[in-house]
Each structure stands twice: as structure tokens, then as C-alpha cells.
Design a protein around this motif. Structure first.
Motif, PDB file in Angstrom:
ATOM      1  N   LEU A  48       0.838  -1.205   0.000  1.00 57.42           N
ATOM      2  CA  LEU A  48       0.000   0.000   0.000  1.00 57.42           C
ATOM      3  C   LEU A  48       0.873   1.257   0.000  1.00 57.42           C
ATOM      4  O   LEU A  48       0.581   2.227  -0.702  1.00 57.42           O
ATOM      5  CB  LEU A  48      -0.930  -0.013   1.220  1.00 57.42           C
ATOM      6  CG  LEU A  48      -1.894   1.178   1.356  1.00 57.42           C
ATOM      7  CD1 LEU A  48      -2.741   1.365   0.099  1.00 57.42           C
ATOM      8  CD2 LEU A  48      -2.806   0.992   2.570  1.00 57.42           C
ATOM      9  N   SER A  49       1.947   1.221   0.761  1.00 59.88           N
ATOM     10  CA  SER A  49       2.853   2.375   0.813  1.00 59.88           C
ATOM     11  C   SER A  49       3.460   2.642  -0.570  1.00 59.88           C
ATOM     12  O   SER A  49       3.534   3.788  -1.028  1.00 59.88           O
ATOM     13  CB  SER A  49       3.965   2.103   1.833  1.00 59.88           C
ATOM     14  OG  SER A  49       4.892   3.146   1.835  1.00 59.88           O
ATOM     15  N   ILE A  50       3.875   1.574  -1.252  1.00 59.73           N
ATOM     16  CA  ILE A  50       4.447   1.729  -2.600  1.00 59.73           C
ATOM     17  C   ILE A  50       3.351   2.166  -3.569  1.00 59.73           C
ATOM     18  O   ILE A  50       3.548   3.067  -4.391  1.00 59.73           O
ATOM     19  CB  ILE A  50       5.118   0.413  -3.067  1.00 59.73           C
ATOM     20  CG1 ILE A  50       6.318   0.100  -2.177  1.00 59.73           C
ATOM     21  CG2 ILE A  50       5.541   0.516  -4.530  1.00 59.73           C
ATOM     22  CD1 ILE A  50       6.948  -1.265  -2.406  1.00 59.73           C
ATOM     23  N   GLY A  51       2.168   1.539  -3.441  1.00 52.47           N
ATOM     24  CA  GLY A  51       1.038   1.901  -4.312  1.00 52.47           C
ATOM     25  C   GLY A  51       0.669   3.369  -4.158  1.00 52.47           C
ATOM     26  O   GLY A  51       0.423   4.075  -5.147  1.00 52.47           O
ATOM     27  N   ARG A  52       0.648   3.830  -2.915  1.00 53.25           N
ATOM     28  CA  ARG A  52       0.298   5.234  -2.658  1.00 53.25           C
ATOM     29  C   ARG A  52       1.327   6.170  -3.310  1.00 53.25           C
ATOM     30  O   ARG A  52       0.974   7.184  -3.906  1.00 53.25           O
ATOM     31  CB  ARG A  52       0.238   5.482  -1.152  1.00 53.25           C
ATOM     32  CG  ARG A  52      -0.267   6.865  -0.789  1.00 53.25           C
ATOM     33  CD  ARG A  52      -0.320   7.062   0.706  1.00 53.25           C
ATOM     34  NE  ARG A  52       1.024   7.058   1.270  1.00 53.25           N
ATOM     35  CZ  ARG A  52       1.298   7.007   2.562  1.00 53.25           C
ATOM     36  NH1 ARG A  52       0.333   6.936   3.454  1.00 53.25           N
ATOM     37  NH2 ARG A  52       2.522   7.009   3.004  1.00 53.25           N
ATOM     38  N   ALA A  53       2.604   5.811  -3.215  1.00 57.12           N
ATOM     39  CA  ALA A  53       3.651   6.628  -3.846  1.00 57.12           C
ATOM     40  C   ALA A  53       3.486   6.640  -5.368  1.00 57.12           C
ATOM     41  O   ALA A  53       3.665   7.665  -6.019  1.00 57.12           O
ATOM     42  CB  ALA A  53       5.035   6.096  -3.461  1.00 57.12           C
ATOM     43  N   LEU A  54       3.114   5.494  -5.924  1.00 50.44           N
ATOM     44  CA  LEU A  54       2.960   5.399  -7.385  1.00 50.44           C
ATOM     45  C   LEU A  54       1.765   6.190  -7.906  1.00 50.44           C
ATOM     46  O   LEU A  54       1.730   6.572  -9.075  1.00 50.44           O
ATOM     47  CB  LEU A  54       2.809   3.932  -7.808  1.00 50.44           C
ATOM     48  CG  LEU A  54       4.053   3.067  -7.657  1.00 50.44           C
ATOM     49  CD1 LEU A  54       3.715   1.606  -7.895  1.00 50.44           C
ATOM     50  CD2 LEU A  54       5.148   3.521  -8.630  1.00 50.44           C
ATOM     51  N   MET A  55       0.787   6.446  -7.032  1.00 48.72           N
ATOM     52  CA  MET A  55      -0.396   7.208  -7.448  1.00 48.72           C
ATOM     53  C   MET A  55      -0.029   8.629  -7.889  1.00 48.72           C
ATOM     54  O   MET A  55      -0.761   9.275  -8.618  1.00 48.72           O
ATOM     55  CB  MET A  55      -1.427   7.287  -6.320  1.00 48.72           C
ATOM     56  CG  MET A  55      -2.147   5.985  -6.039  1.00 48.72           C
ATOM     57  SD  MET A  55      -3.179   5.402  -7.399  1.00 48.72           S
ATOM     58  CE  MET A  55      -4.501   6.620  -7.393  1.00 48.72           C
ATOM     59  N   ALA A  56       1.131   9.107  -7.433  1.00 48.93           N
ATOM     60  CA  ALA A  56       1.571  10.457  -7.809  1.00 48.93           C
ATOM     61  C   ALA A  56       2.223  10.476  -9.196  1.00 48.93           C
ATOM     62  O   ALA A  56       2.703  11.511  -9.632  1.00 48.93           O
ATOM     63  CB  ALA A  56       2.549  10.987  -6.766  1.00 48.93           C
TER      64      ALA A  56
END
Length: 241
Positions: free
Chosen positions: A146-154
Motif C-alpha cells: 500500500l505504501s508503494i502503491g500510494r507513492a505510485l499514485m503520484a
């Protein structure tokens, strides 16, 4: 020669009077995975945080896409599309998986939101299954996804990953490293990775740096460092985690 995407030049960082980084040079080119390995307390996370402007370098420079960002505030650095998945995950535990991803979405890119969520779910199917659950109810591995996914959302141009496999079961670590490799291969995502699992990190990376006590002591391709006897005895002996 093309100029590097990220260039850290002779950076010194202090916490009060304590020098944490003693003149560090690293660079990451477009489309590259670069890893920084070293023992606990070597200064790896400090370098990662200095790139993001917290703390700011006391001397030297951090240049991103030809722009000096050394003195920029952190939120402005994030706007340049440098995204970080910090050590210890730091997701929003009371928000659902879906809401966490919303928090990561860049304000300028709302029109891509649905498409980006789909992309993250394809990369980490577990998050799709858990999208209505609160972040705090996820396992450590799911929180890391989730942490990586959240970063990728940017939609970052550069993804900074700080200890993505820390405390995770080997199988989950492997999934995370596979996802990073896939993003790099299919989307050309540039990744700067700080990682204690030197073996996995160097296998994944195009190039690597070794940090000891706030100084870069060695650099080379991932393969060169994997084969280096000093690196092997210091970081790779005792099994491949």
C-alpha cells in the motif's frame, strides 16, 4: 552524455552537531534502478530524507532534472514528481486501502485516478481484495504494498524506496522486488532504493553504492558489487535472506 535524473553532489547533512553524511555523491539516471546498501545507521535513510529536503543538506547540492532542489521545501520537491515510500511504511491506519491511494494521487492528475488505481491493483492484487479494509488491519507485507502503491499514485518520475523489505517474510519481499522490477521494465520508472537485504537489492539494481558511516565507500554495477569479495563478506555472507 545525458545528464542524470538525480545528482547528489558532495552532500553533508547534520543532526544538530552530529554529521550524518560526510560529502556524499550519488546519481540515478533516467530508467535506472540504483540501490544504496550499508549496515544499520550508515546514513542511508538520512540520504533519502535529505533528497526530500528533510533535513536539508548543510553543504553540497541535490539536483533533479537539472534543477537545484537543495533548499526547496519538501512539498515543492514532491510536486516535481519525486515520490517516497518511507521506512516503516507510514500509511494512514484509520483510512481504507482505497482512501490511502486517494491520498497519494497527485492533485493535478485527478483525471487519471481510476486508471491509476487499476494499475496499482494489477500490480498488487492483494490490495484490490482489501480495498475496503482499514490500512491498520493489513499485514506488514500488505501495508508495504500500500505504501508503494500510494507513492505510485503520484505518477512519479523518481520513486524513492526506503527499506521496502524490512521485517517482511521472504516470499512477500520477493513479490515487492518483482513488482519494482516490473515497473522499471514496463514503465521505465526510475527507482532509488535503500535496502538492508543487499543480495536482493543488488540483483535488482543496475548500479549500486555502498555506504559506511555517512560516506560512499564503493560503487559499481549491481553485478560488480555482488561479485566483490569485500561486499560479499560484509553484506552477503550468512545466507541470502
Amino acid at each position: 552524455m545525458a545528464q542524470p535524473l538525480l545528482k547528489v553532489n558532495n552532500v553533508e547533512t547534520y543532526y544538530g552537531n552530529i554529521r550524518a553524511l560526510g560529502g556524499v555523491d550519488v546519481e540515478c539516471n533516467e530508467g535506472e534502478i540504483v540501490t544504496l546498501i550499508g549496515a544499520n545507521g550508515a546514513g542511508k535513510s538520512t540520504l533519502m530524507m535529505t533528497i526530500c529536503g528533510m533535513p536539508q543538506a548543510r553543504s553540497g547540492s541535490v539536483v533533479f532534472q537539472g534543477r537545484d532542489i537543495t533548499r526547496m521545501p519538501t512539498h515543492e520537491i514532491a510536486r516535481l514528481r519525486i515520490a517516497q515510500s518511507p521506512e516503516g511504511r507510514r500509511i494512514f491506519p484509520r483510512m481504507t486501502v482505497y482512501e490511502n491511494l486517494q491520498m497519494g494521487a497527485s492533485l493535478d492528475n485527478q483525471k487519471y485516478f481510476a486508471e491509476d488505481v487499476k494499475r496499482i491493483f494489477a500490480l498488487f492484487p492483494r490490495l484490490q481484495e482489501r480495498q475496503a479494509q482499514r490500512g491498520g488491519a493489513l499485514s506488514g507485507g500488505e501495508q508495504q504494498m500500500l505504501s508503494i502503491g500510494r507513492a505510485l499514485m503520484a505518477r512519479p518520475k523518481l520513486l524513492l524506496l526506503d527499506e521496502p523489505s524490512l521485517g517482511l517474510a521472504p516470499l512477500i519481499s520477493k513479490q515487492i522486488f518483482t513488482a519494482i522490477a516490473q515497473l522499471n521494465k514496463t514503465e521505465g520508472l526510475s527507482v532509488f532504493l535503500v535496502e538492508q537485504n543487499a543480495f536482493a537489492a543488488l540483483r535488482l539494481a543496475h548500479r549500486g553504492y555502498v555506504m559506511v558511516n555517512g560516506l560512499v565507500t564503493m560503487k559499481g554495477t549491481g553485478q560488480e558489487l555482488l561479485a566483490n569479495p569485500e561486499v560479499r563478506s560484509a553484506y552477503l555472507e550468512g545466507g541470502h535472506h
